[in-house]
Motif scaffolding. Structure first.
Motif, short mmCIF file in Angstrom:
data_model
loop_
_atom_site.label_atom_id
_atom_site.label_comp_id
_atom_site.label_asym_id
_atom_site.label_seq_id
_atom_site.Cartn_x
_atom_site.Cartn_y
_atom_site.Cartn_z
N GLN A 1 0.85 -1.18 0.00
CA GLN A 1 0.00 0.00 0.00
C GLN A 1 0.89 1.24 0.00
N ASP A 2 0.58 2.18 -0.87
CA ASP A 2 1.29 3.46 -0.89
C ASP A 2 0.78 4.33 0.25
N MET A 3 1.71 4.90 0.99
CA MET A 3 1.35 5.75 2.11
C MET A 3 1.37 7.21 1.69
N HIS A 4 0.27 7.91 1.94
CA HIS A 4 0.16 9.32 1.60
C HIS A 4 -0.13 10.15 2.84
N ARG A 5 0.45 9.74 3.94
CA ARG A 5 0.18 10.48 5.16
C ARG A 5 1.48 10.81 5.87
N TYR A 6 1.44 11.89 6.60
CA TYR A 6 2.61 12.35 7.34
C TYR A 6 2.31 12.19 8.83
N GLU A 7 3.11 11.37 9.50
CA GLU A 7 2.93 11.16 10.94
C GLU A 7 3.67 12.25 11.68
N GLY A 8 2.90 13.18 12.22
CA GLY A 8 3.50 14.33 12.88
C GLY A 8 3.79 14.14 14.34
N ALA A 9 3.23 13.11 14.97
CA ALA A 9 3.47 12.89 16.40
C ALA A 9 3.13 11.44 16.74
N ALA A 10 3.72 10.98 17.83
CA ALA A 10 3.45 9.63 18.33
C ALA A 10 3.53 9.66 19.85
N GLY A 11 2.62 8.98 20.49
CA GLY A 11 2.59 8.93 21.95
C GLY A 11 2.89 7.54 22.46
N ASN A 12 3.66 7.46 23.53
CA ASN A 12 3.97 6.19 24.20
C ASN A 12 3.12 6.09 25.46
N PHE A 13 2.41 4.99 25.60
CA PHE A 13 1.49 4.81 26.71
C PHE A 13 1.80 3.51 27.43
N GLN A 14 1.44 3.50 28.71
CA GLN A 14 1.55 2.29 29.52
C GLN A 14 0.34 2.21 30.44
N ILE A 15 -0.24 1.02 30.55
CA ILE A 15 -1.43 0.83 31.35
C ILE A 15 -1.36 -0.52 32.04
N VAL A 16 -1.91 -0.59 33.23
CA VAL A 16 -2.01 -1.85 33.98
C VAL A 16 -3.43 -2.36 33.83
N VAL A 17 -3.59 -3.50 33.17
CA VAL A 17 -4.90 -4.09 32.93
C VAL A 17 -5.16 -5.15 34.00
N ASP A 18 -6.30 -5.03 34.65
CA ASP A 18 -6.72 -6.00 35.67
C ASP A 18 -8.04 -6.61 35.19
N LEU A 19 -7.96 -7.76 34.53
CA LEU A 19 -9.13 -8.39 33.91
C LEU A 19 -9.50 -9.63 34.71
N GLU A 20 -10.76 -9.66 35.15
CA GLU A 20 -11.26 -10.78 35.95
C GLU A 20 -12.52 -11.35 35.32
N LYS A 21 -12.58 -12.68 35.26
CA LYS A 21 -13.75 -13.39 34.76
C LYS A 21 -14.20 -14.38 35.82
N ASP A 22 -15.46 -14.26 36.25
CA ASP A 22 -15.99 -15.10 37.30
C ASP A 22 -17.17 -15.91 36.80
N ALA A 23 -17.40 -17.04 37.44
CA ALA A 23 -18.59 -17.85 37.21
C ALA A 23 -19.62 -17.52 38.29
N ARG A 24 -20.87 -17.41 37.91
CA ARG A 24 -21.90 -16.97 38.85
C ARG A 24 -22.12 -17.97 39.98
N LEU A 25 -22.13 -19.26 39.66
CA LEU A 25 -22.52 -20.27 40.64
C LEU A 25 -21.34 -21.03 41.22
N LEU A 26 -20.11 -20.66 40.84
CA LEU A 26 -18.94 -21.38 41.33
C LEU A 26 -17.96 -20.41 41.97
N PRO A 27 -17.26 -20.84 43.02
CA PRO A 27 -16.25 -19.97 43.63
C PRO A 27 -15.05 -19.79 42.70
N ASP A 28 -14.28 -18.75 42.97
CA ASP A 28 -13.11 -18.47 42.12
C ASP A 28 -12.09 -19.58 42.14
N ALA A 29 -12.00 -20.30 43.26
CA ALA A 29 -11.02 -21.39 43.34
C ALA A 29 -11.37 -22.53 42.40
#
Length: 226
Positions: free
Chosen positions: A69-97
């Motif tokens: 693909q031919d690029m016709h855009r000029y990248e004038g800036a870029a940002g560096n980010f960092q995030i801490v993701v805390d993702l939890e999935k639980d079952a309704r009728l069962l304990p986490d263990a």
């Protein structure tokens, strides 16, 4: 047989001995198979791979170019980010263990901001008769898709229930982290939209175009974003 004498033990027929050994052999084979699975999935003892002589070999094929693909855009800036993701999935009728997962993941990624120069038409550029001034009307800067850095992203902790651990043993892709990666990219994209990346990209694009046109002899250069 005389009275008082003990009766000698009778030997079982060969078929009876084989019948008794059958379940024992089956249990031993099952235990061996589970041991092989466990050794292949997890490292039970530190340095076990070296003792077993396990090696890592790269048998990947060459990368194939699927499209250009031919690029016709000029990248004038870029940002560096960092995030801490805390993702939890639980079952309704069962304990986490028993059933449930929780992943703590540190994600690092970048988001670029660019101006699409390919969208500029003839009506977007105005030059006076003396070719001393030029006016350019450009589209506003946009944000590219977030790009996660695998070398700077890592899982801090993983908590899984018993059923999830057993499922990972027989899964082709244990502890799948695609949901964590998708959530991290979404959060980084939201942070980029709340930042001033697009404004900075437009400012840098204006400076680039002014410098280029003035080098071509234009005294006055005006860049607007519509």
């Amino acid at each position: 047989m005389r009275e008082g004498e003990e009766t000698p033990p009778r030997e079982l027929p060969a078929r009876g001995r084989a019948a008794r050994r059958g379940p024992v052999v089956a249990v031993a084979l099952l235990a061996g198979a589970l041991l092989v699975v466990l050794l292949g999935r997890v490292s039970l003892v530190p340095g076990l791979d070296g003792v077993l002589g396990l090696e890592t070999k790269d048998r990947s094929g060459p990368a194939l170019l699927k499209s250009v693909q031919d690029m016709h855009r000029y990248e004038g800036a870029a940002g560096n980010f960092q995030i801490v993701v805390d993702l939890e999935k639980d079952a309704r009728l069962l304990p986490d263990a028993i059933r449930g997962t929780r992943t703590l993941y540190v994600a690092s990624g970048t988001v670029g901001a660019y101006v699409d120069l390919g969208a500029i038409g003839q009506d977007s550029v105005t030059v006076d008769e003396k070719r001393s001034s030029a006016t350019l009307r450009l589209p506003h800067a946009r944000l590219a898709e977030p790009s996660l850095d695998p070398e700077k992203s890592y899982a801090v902790s993983k908590q899984r229930g018993l059923l999830d651990r057993l499922g990972d043993l027989f899964s082709d892709n244990p502890a799948d982290e695609r949901a964590v990666h998708a959530l991290a990219a979404q959060r980084i994209g939201e942070a980029a939209r709340e930042s001033d990346l697009t404004l900075r990209a437009e400012k840098n694009t204006t400076a680039m175009l002014e410098g280029m046109l003035r080098a071509l002899g234009f005294e006055r250069v005006t860049v607007t974003y519509v």
